[in-house]
Design an enzyme around this catalytic site. Structure first.
Site, PDB file in Angstrom:
ATOM      1  N   ASP A  32      -1.317  -6.209  -7.123  1.00  0.00           N
ATOM      2  CA  ASP A  32       0.137  -6.316  -6.951  1.00  0.00           C
ATOM      3  C   ASP A  32       0.793  -5.290  -7.851  1.00  0.00           C
ATOM      4  O   ASP A  32       0.301  -5.042  -8.954  1.00  0.00           O
ATOM      5  CB  ASP A  32       0.607  -7.736  -7.334  1.00  0.00           C
ATOM      6  N   LYS A  92       6.932   2.328   2.769  1.00  0.00           N
ATOM      7  CA  LYS A  92       5.680   2.908   2.269  1.00  0.00           C
ATOM      8  C   LYS A  92       4.532   1.895   2.225  1.00  0.00           C
ATOM      9  O   LYS A  92       3.402   2.215   2.585  1.00  0.00           O
ATOM     10  CB  LYS A  92       5.902   3.511   0.873  1.00  0.00           C
ATOM     11  N   ASN A 100      -4.140   3.276   3.367  1.00  0.00           N
ATOM     12  CA  ASN A 100      -5.101   3.251   2.257  1.00  0.00           C
ATOM     13  C   ASN A 100      -6.094   2.092   2.404  1.00  0.00           C
ATOM     14  O   ASN A 100      -7.292   2.237   2.157  1.00  0.00           O
ATOM     15  CB  ASN A 100      -4.368   3.120   0.916  1.00  0.00           C
ATOM     16  N   TYR A 146      11.735  -2.723   7.540  1.00  0.00           N
ATOM     17  CA  TYR A 146      10.668  -3.735   7.504  1.00  0.00           C
ATOM     18  C   TYR A 146      10.007  -3.839   8.877  1.00  0.00           C
ATOM     19  O   TYR A 146       8.785  -3.744   9.010  1.00  0.00           O
ATOM     20  CB  TYR A 146      11.273  -5.075   7.100  1.00  0.00           C
TER      21      TYR A 146
END
Ligand code: UDP
Length: 328
Positions: A32, A92, A100, A146
């Site tokens: 996180d 992002k 990733n 979003y």
């Protein structure tokens, strides 16, 4: 011992997922960047040998040493007030962050589950929403950051599945509530309960005729776990189909909290969906899952949690009106 990486581990759903996987006997790595998450939600896990925490932003390259069996990507601002405040990070984490983690899953041969959302349906023209509905989203509206990040996330995930043969799962999460929601995240349940506890008026946006269907967190977590362990690759709605208008819901809150305050009406935020109800036929038939906790019981547990917070936290959480810069 199987190993799982959970991103967004200090958030509402992420922290409950950490608990679930610990309980199921996994080694859990929580990750996180703590922009919207709170270490308080996972503090109780730090003493365990089976839990490890990385303070890291998944939008940047992610490295995990050793084997990895599963990845659950739950890092993202997820309430309208958050993604209005941090729109670029929201875009992002859904796009670069997902890329990733797909890369990490491929390198490790891990199965990846991504947290998608009922927001991919936008302000839906089909009711209730089935997984086959393509949605009605305003790409350039305030919620677009979003909604489109999540839609891109789904496309990217399916591309990795089809092109690289990666094992992937997609859960479309409908409104979920319970302990560890942030009191100041602007969502309707913490907003109303916070207002009742602070002795403020209850703010209904619009005329309150818009509907939502609220799922208790324990049910949501069970649904996500069943989907991860299933063979089903396409998106699955997980939510509670018991629909209610916000105006009826505020009455339930008044009854639950015994507040003497009045209801005040504020402008409806731009692109606020008018109705939302999951069609959970797929979850029922494919996963054998359906929600078990009714709203009365779930709301009682949630209210008890918010009541247990300190006066200090309650004061800090004062409701912020974000409708003024977000009007239709
Ligand atoms: N809402 C409201 N008062 C509040 C906060 C939210 O009437 O203080 C409304 C909001 O406009 C929306 C519904 O409650 O129609 C659910 O809002 P939430 O932010 O919880 O979730 P979402 O819109 O993403 O479903």
């Amino acid at each position: 011992m199987k190993k799982v990486l959970i991103t967004g581990a200090a958030g509402f759903l992420g922290s409950h997922l950490c608990d679930k996987f610990i309980k199921e006997g996994f080694k859990v790595i929580g990750m996180d960047n703590l922009i919207t998450g709170d270490l308080k939600n996972i503090e109780h896990l730090f003493k365990l040998d089976t839990f490890e925490f990385y303070h890291h932003d998944v939008s940047k390259f992610v490295h995990i040493p050793g084997d990895l069996d599963y990845i659950l990507h739950f890092a993202s601002p997820a309430s309208p007030i958050d993604y209005l405040k941090i729109p670029i990070q929201t875009l992002k984490v859904g796009s670069l962050g997902t890329h990733n983690l797909l890369g990490l899953a491929k390198a490790k041969g891990a199965r990846l589950l991504i947290a998608s959302t009922s927001e991919v349906y936008g302000d839906p023209l089909v009711h209730p929403q089935t997984e086959e509905y393509y949605g009605n989203v305003n790409t350039i509206g305030p919620r677009g950051v979003y909604d489109e990040a999540k839609r891109f996330q789904e496309s990217m995930t399916m591309a990795y599945h089809r092109f690289h043969g990666l094992e992937t799962r997609i859960v479309r999460i409908f409104n979920t509530y319970g302990p560890r929601m942030r009191l100041n995240d602007g969502r309707v349940i913490p907003a109303f309960i916070g207002q009742a506890l602070r002795g403020e008026d209850l703010t209904v946006f619009g005329d309150g005729s818009q509907t939502r269907s609220f799922c208790y967190v324990d049910d949501q977590i069970e649904g996500i776990y069943s989907l991860l362990m299933s063979d089903y690759v396409e998106p699955v709605n997980i939510g509670n189909p018991y629909e209610i208008s916000i105006l009826d819901f505020v009455q339930e809150i008044i009854k639950l909290t015994g507040t003497q305050q009045k209801i005040i009406f504020k402008p409806l935020p731009k692109d606020d969906p008018m109705q939302r109800q999951p069609d959970i036929t797929k979850a029922k038939t494919i996963l054998g899952w359906e929600p078990k906790v009714d709203r009365k019981e779930g709301m009682r547990l949630t209210y008890d949690y918010f009541k247990s917070l300190s006066e200090n936290e309650l004061k800090k959480s004062e409701h912020k009106d974000f409708t003024s810069h977000n009007r239709k």
